[in-house]
Scaffold this motif. Structure first.
Motif, PDB file in Angstrom:
ATOM      1  N   LYS A 181    -135.185  81.997 110.729  1.00 32.37           N
ATOM      2  CA  LYS A 181    -135.772  83.086 109.945  1.00 32.37           C
ATOM      3  C   LYS A 181    -136.670  83.969 110.810  1.00 32.37           C
ATOM      4  O   LYS A 181    -136.724  85.196 110.613  1.00 32.37           O
ATOM      5  N   LYS A 182    -137.381  83.382 111.755  1.00 27.23           N
ATOM      6  CA  LYS A 182    -138.243  84.177 112.634  1.00 27.23           C
ATOM      7  C   LYS A 182    -137.406  85.066 113.555  1.00 27.23           C
ATOM      8  O   LYS A 182    -137.770  86.216 113.833  1.00 27.23           O
ATOM      9  N   ARG A 183    -136.279  84.525 114.031  1.00 28.55           N
ATOM     10  CA  ARG A 183    -135.382  85.347 114.851  1.00 28.55           C
ATOM     11  C   ARG A 183    -134.788  86.491 114.028  1.00 28.55           C
ATOM     12  O   ARG A 183    -134.700  87.640 114.492  1.00 28.55           O
ATOM     13  N   GLU A 184    -134.407  86.138 112.797  1.00 30.32           N
ATOM     14  CA  GLU A 184    -133.844  87.154 111.906  1.00 30.32           C
ATOM     15  C   GLU A 184    -134.867  88.238 111.611  1.00 30.32           C
ATOM     16  O   GLU A 184    -134.547  89.435 111.605  1.00 30.32           O
ATOM     17  N   ARG A 185    -136.105  87.821 111.368  1.00 26.07           N
ATOM     18  CA  ARG A 185    -137.161  88.801 111.107  1.00 26.07           C
ATOM     19  C   ARG A 185    -137.402  89.683 112.324  1.00 26.07           C
ATOM     20  O   ARG A 185    -137.634  90.897 112.205  1.00 26.07           O
ATOM     21  N   GLY A 186    -137.416  89.042 113.510  1.00 27.27           N
ATOM     22  CA  GLY A 186    -137.643  89.808 114.731  1.00 27.27           C
ATOM     23  C   GLY A 186    -136.578  90.871 114.945  1.00 27.27           C
ATOM     24  O   GLY A 186    -136.889  92.017 115.318  1.00 27.27           O
ATOM     25  N   LYS A 187    -135.318  90.499 114.722  1.00 25.25           N
ATOM     26  CA  LYS A 187    -134.232  91.466 114.878  1.00 25.25           C
ATOM     27  C   LYS A 187    -134.353  92.596 113.862  1.00 25.25           C
ATOM     28  O   LYS A 187    -134.150  93.781 114.183  1.00 25.25           O
ATOM     29  N   LEU A 188    -134.684  92.232 112.612  1.00 26.95           N
ATOM     30  CA  LEU A 188    -134.813  93.244 111.568  1.00 26.95           C
ATOM     31  C   LEU A 188    -136.003  94.165 111.846  1.00 26.95           C
ATOM     32  O   LEU A 188    -135.926  95.383 111.622  1.00 26.95           O
ATOM     33  N   ALA A 189    -137.093  93.600 112.350  1.00 29.34           N
ATOM     34  CA  ALA A 189    -138.267  94.410 112.687  1.00 29.34           C
ATOM     35  C   ALA A 189    -137.943  95.389 113.818  1.00 29.34           C
ATOM     36  O   ALA A 189    -138.372  96.554 113.795  1.00 29.34           O
ATOM     37  N   ASP A 190    -137.176  94.922 114.810  1.00 29.22           N
ATOM     38  CA  ASP A 190    -136.763  95.815 115.908  1.00 29.22           C
ATOM     39  C   ASP A 190    -135.858  96.929 115.384  1.00 29.22           C
ATOM     40  O   ASP A 190    -135.969  98.100 115.807  1.00 29.22           O
ATOM     41  N   LEU A 225    -138.409  87.843 104.251  1.00 25.66           N
ATOM     42  CA  LEU A 225    -138.411  86.850 105.331  1.00 25.66           C
ATOM     43  C   LEU A 225    -139.812  86.304 105.577  1.00 25.66           C
ATOM     44  O   LEU A 225    -139.986  85.105 105.837  1.00 25.66           O
ATOM     45  N   ASP A 226    -140.834  87.183 105.505  1.00 25.49           N
ATOM     46  CA  ASP A 226    -142.229  86.715 105.664  1.00 25.49           C
ATOM     47  C   ASP A 226    -142.573  85.688 104.598  1.00 25.49           C
ATOM     48  O   ASP A 226    -143.237  84.677 104.875  1.00 25.49           O
ATOM     49  N   ARG A 227    -142.100  85.948 103.368  1.00 22.80           N
ATOM     50  CA  ARG A 227    -142.375  85.010 102.277  1.00 22.80           C
ATOM     51  C   ARG A 227    -141.676  83.673 102.525  1.00 22.80           C
ATOM     52  O   ARG A 227    -142.257  82.604 102.322  1.00 22.80           O
ATOM     53  N   ILE A 228    -140.424  83.724 102.988  1.00 20.70           N
ATOM     54  CA  ILE A 228    -139.677  82.491 103.283  1.00 20.70           C
ATOM     55  C   ILE A 228    -140.335  81.723 104.436  1.00 20.70           C
ATOM     56  O   ILE A 228    -140.468  80.493 104.386  1.00 20.70           O
ATOM     57  N   ILE A 229    -140.754  82.459 105.467  1.00 16.80           N
ATOM     58  CA  ILE A 229    -141.399  81.826 106.635  1.00 16.80           C
ATOM     59  C   ILE A 229    -142.685  81.126 106.220  1.00 16.80           C
ATOM     60  O   ILE A 229    -142.948  79.978 106.618  1.00 16.80           O
ATOM     61  N   LYS A 230    -143.498  81.796 105.398  1.00 21.40           N
ATOM     62  CA  LYS A 230    -144.743  81.172 104.937  1.00 21.40           C
ATOM     63  C   LYS A 230    -144.463  79.932 104.093  1.00 21.40           C
ATOM     64  O   LYS A 230    -145.182  78.936 104.191  1.00 21.40           O
ATOM     65  N   GLN A 231    -143.407  80.007 103.264  1.00 18.96           N
ATOM     66  CA  GLN A 231    -143.047  78.862 102.438  1.00 18.96           C
ATOM     67  C   GLN A 231    -142.620  77.686 103.310  1.00 18.96           C
ATOM     68  O   GLN A 231    -143.024  76.542 103.070  1.00 18.96           O
ATOM     69  N   LYS A 232    -141.805  77.971 104.333  1.00 20.18           N
ATOM     70  CA  LYS A 232    -141.367  76.920 105.255  1.00 20.18           C
ATOM     71  C   LYS A 232    -142.545  76.322 106.014  1.00 20.18           C
ATOM     72  O   LYS A 232    -142.608  75.113 106.237  1.00 20.18           O
ATOM     73  N   GLU A 233    -143.490  77.157 106.418  1.00 22.06           N
ATOM     74  CA  GLU A 233    -144.671  76.664 107.125  1.00 22.06           C
ATOM     75  C   GLU A 233    -145.521  75.792 106.214  1.00 22.06           C
ATOM     76  O   GLU A 233    -146.078  74.782 106.652  1.00 22.06           O
ATOM     77  N   ARG A 234    -145.599  76.176 104.920  1.00 18.39           N
ATOM     78  CA  ARG A 234    -146.336  75.343 103.958  1.00 18.39           C
ATOM     79  C   ARG A 234    -145.641  73.993 103.792  1.00 18.39           C
ATOM     80  O   ARG A 234    -146.298  72.953 103.735  1.00 18.39           O
ATOM     81  N   GLU A 235    -144.305  74.022 103.700  1.00 13.67           N
ATOM     82  CA  GLU A 235    -143.553  72.772 103.576  1.00 13.67           C
ATOM     83  C   GLU A 235    -143.790  71.877 104.789  1.00 13.67           C
ATOM     84  O   GLU A 235    -143.974  70.666 104.655  1.00 13.67           O
ATOM     85  N   ARG A 236    -143.783  72.495 105.954  1.00 11.20           N
ATOM     86  CA  ARG A 236    -144.035  71.747 107.207  1.00 11.20           C
ATOM     87  C   ARG A 236    -145.423  71.129 107.203  1.00 11.20           C
ATOM     88  O   ARG A 236    -145.602  69.939 107.531  1.00 11.20           O
ATOM     89  N   ASN A 237    -146.407  71.921 106.805  1.00  7.61           N
ATOM     90  CA  ASN A 237    -147.788  71.432 106.786  1.00  7.61           C
ATOM     91  C   ASN A 237    -147.994  70.358 105.729  1.00  7.61           C
ATOM     92  O   ASN A 237    -148.762  69.410 105.931  1.00  7.61           O
ATOM     93  N   GLU A 238    -147.302  70.490 104.588  1.00  6.98           N
ATOM     94  CA  GLU A 238    -147.433  69.491 103.524  1.00  6.98           C
ATOM     95  C   GLU A 238    -146.913  68.136 103.989  1.00  6.98           C
ATOM     96  O   GLU A 238    -147.504  67.096 103.694  1.00  6.98           O
ATOM     97  N   ILE A 239    -145.789  68.167 104.719  1.00  6.15           N
ATOM     98  CA  ILE A 239    -145.253  66.904 105.249  1.00  6.15           C
ATOM     99  C   ILE A 239    -146.245  66.275 106.216  1.00  6.15           C
ATOM    100  O   ILE A 239    -146.508  65.066 106.177  1.00  6.15           O
ATOM    101  N   ALA A 247    -134.949  99.210 102.476  1.00 12.36           N
ATOM    102  CA  ALA A 247    -134.240  97.928 102.422  1.00 12.36           C
ATOM    103  C   ALA A 247    -134.662  97.017 103.575  1.00 12.36           C
ATOM    104  O   ALA A 247    -134.835  95.787 103.403  1.00 12.36           O
ATOM    105  N   MET A 248    -134.839  97.614 104.754  1.00  9.20           N
ATOM    106  CA  MET A 248    -135.275  96.811 105.908  1.00  9.20           C
ATOM    107  C   MET A 248    -136.694  96.288 105.697  1.00  9.20           C
ATOM    108  O   MET A 248    -136.994  95.132 106.020  1.00  9.20           O
ATOM    109  N   THR A 249    -137.561  97.140 105.147  1.00 10.61           N
ATOM    110  CA  THR A 249    -138.942  96.719 104.882  1.00 10.61           C
ATOM    111  C   THR A 249    -138.970  95.585 103.865  1.00 10.61           C
ATOM    112  O   THR A 249    -139.717  94.599 104.018  1.00 10.61           O
ATOM    113  N   GLN A 250    -138.133  95.739 102.825  1.00  5.21           N
ATOM    114  CA  GLN A 250    -138.062  94.682 101.809  1.00  5.21           C
ATOM    115  C   GLN A 250    -137.511  93.388 102.417  1.00  5.21           C
ATOM    116  O   GLN A 250    -137.977  92.291 102.117  1.00  5.21           O
TER     117      GLN A 250
END
Length: 482
Positions: free
Chosen positions: A142-151, A183-197, A175-178
């Motif tokens: 997701k971070k790679r995908e976000r990076g490509k979309l941001a570029d 992706l930012d929301r998904i990344i934060k959710q994944k980071e929360r899941e990681r931290n919860e574990i 559409a790109m901004t959305q």
């Protein structure tokens, strides 16, 4: 894991050949108990295995003072692979080693030190390794995908400015901004899941620590664990008083905890850490004096926990300066086991096979064992026969002392007991031995000639036939008459 110790030279107390027993060629077993008096090389052994996993420089730092040569070590693994330390480094690294020693205690008494020993994961995360790795892979994706979309959005904005477009209202830009926002929301959710574990596993680690602590102390409990920059800080309850990390300036654990409590804490951290490792059956565990400053109750608890641990790992090396601790652990352990002793010689410390149960026998038990072994194995010299004769008198004396403990005191000896038997009358506890009085006297008269109280006992001649006769009579008297 380790099949054999083949050589340890020019390292610590090991200045020459390290194998000192003709009947032991260095082969190790699943559980290896080494009795090593202080100063005989015990710490050098634990450092050697720590070095094999962490840092070859540790071996170089313990080069023998008595030699100009570099350390030379040869260890053989199961399967035949030879591991060598020469020219200042190991030619092979063994990952599955965990060591408990004074260095571990120092590193973990006031906070828990986390070392990069399991890749990118902390040891308490290993049980969730696959789940964490899946989240990590998703995060990277997701971070790679976000990076490509941001570029892509950045380039679109640059081109739009050059052409004078109002990119803010362009559907493609929106559409790109959305997409980036999603992706930012998904990344934060994944980071929360990681931290919860991580938090869940850290709490599980704390529970395991407290489970072990309850076996060693009823006044200490870990209340919380805080992960900060590769270290775990903990709040602790001591005799009902909770000390948080922010209170450490006000309350010093260094002075608030007894030495036994400090040892209990570090040992509990260590055992709980092992419980968090899912493939523990593949590990070689080194335990160096686990009970410093422990009372008898904590020593027994330590033995029970180490016996349990020995059944769940690949191999154990237990080093101790306390031969009674070594004996009690050895007797209780049901794994394939070996008992060794480190002995200092003029050529440095050497390993020798060591009958720990025999070595810790005392008094009457040892004397009677000597008599029985003589009847099956014989004696090789006059000196050995005199020592066997010497055991006769204290064997009889000891049995009487045990059976008549209410009627004798520690200042009375066999001569006093014989007098009590001679003067006894019907109703006296000694009266039943009156029929054996002549036999006791005869055996005593024979044995006392070879007692150390006789200044010339080493010059007294002794007959193997006569000795065998008196040993048989002594054992029969003990078993059937007294």
């Amino acid at each position: 894991m380790f099949q054999r110790i083949e050589k340890i030279e020019n390292y610590g107390k090991f200045s020459n050949q390290c194998i000192g027993s003709p009947n032991w060629g260095g082969a190790l077993r699943k559980v290896n108990v080494v009795y090593a008096p202080n100063g005989s090389g015990k710490t050098s052994l634990s450092v050697m295995f720590r070095s094999l996993k962490e840092d070859p420089e540790l071996v170089n730092k313990k080069k023998s003072f008595s030699s100009e040569k570099s350390p030379n070590i040869r260890l053989r693994l199961e399967g035949g692979r030879l591991i060598k330390f020469c020219n200042g480094s190991w030619d092979y690294i063994v990952e599955n080693i965990v060591v408990f020693d004074n260095f571990y205690i120092e590193d973990n008494i006031y906070l828990i030190t986390l070392k990069k020993e399991f890749g990118s994961l902390y040891f308490f995360e290993l049980q969730k390794k696959e789940e964490i790795q899946k989240i990590a892979e998703d995060l990277d994706s997701k971070k790679r995908e976000r990076g490509k979309l941001a570029d892509k959005r950045k380039n679109f904005r640059r081109i739009a400015k050059q052409k004078g477009w109002k990119y803010e209202v362009d559907k493609r830009y929106i559409a790109m901004t959305q997409g980036i926002s999603d992706l930012d929301r998904i990344i934060k959710q994944k980071e929360r899941e990681r931290n919860e574990i991580t938090m869940q596993q850290r709490d599980s680690f704390r529970e395991k620590i407290n489970l072990y602590l309850s076996c060693f102390s009823d006044s200490i409990e870990i209340m919380s664990l805080t992960l900060i920059e590769g270290k775990i800080l903990y709040s602790i309850k001591i005799n009902g008083q909770i000390i948080n990390t922010k209170d450490y300036d006000r309350y010093s654990l260094k002075y608030s905890l007894s030495e036994g409590d400090k040892n209990a804490l570090s040992l509990s951290f260590f055992l709980a850490k092992l419980d968090m490792i899912p493939n523990l059956k593949d590990f070689f565990i080194v335990i160096d004096d686990p009970f410093t400053s422990f009372d008898q109750y904590r020593k027994l608890a330590t033995i029970n926990k180490l016996v349990s641990l020995s059944s769940r790992i690949n191999q154990m090396l237990l080093l101790t300066h306390d031969q009674y601790f070594a004996r009690d652990f050895y007797k209780k352990c049901e794994q394939e086991k070996l008992s060794l002793q480190l002995t200092e010689t003029i050529n440095g410390s050497v390993f020798q096979e060591y009958d720990i149960e025999d070595a810790t026998m005392t008094g009457i038990t040892k004397d009677i064992k000597v008599l029985n072994e003589y009847l099956t194995k014989g004696a090789k010299s006059q000196t050995e026969m005199r020592e066997i004769a010497r055991c006769i008198r204290p064997s009889i004396e000891g049995i009487i002392r045990l059976k008549f403990y209410q009627y004798v005191n520690q200042t009375e000896w066999l001569g006093d007991f014989i007098k009590k038997i001679k003067e006894s009358t019907n109703g006296s506890p000694f009266y039943r031995l009156k029929n054996s009085l002549d036999e006791i006297r005869e055996i005593n008269d024979f044995s006392k000639v070879y007692h150390h109280s006789n200044p010339s006992f080493m010059e007294e001649p002794i007959s193997n036939t006569e000795l065998k006769n008196y040993v048989k009579r002594t054992l029969k008297l003990i078993m059937e008459k007294i």
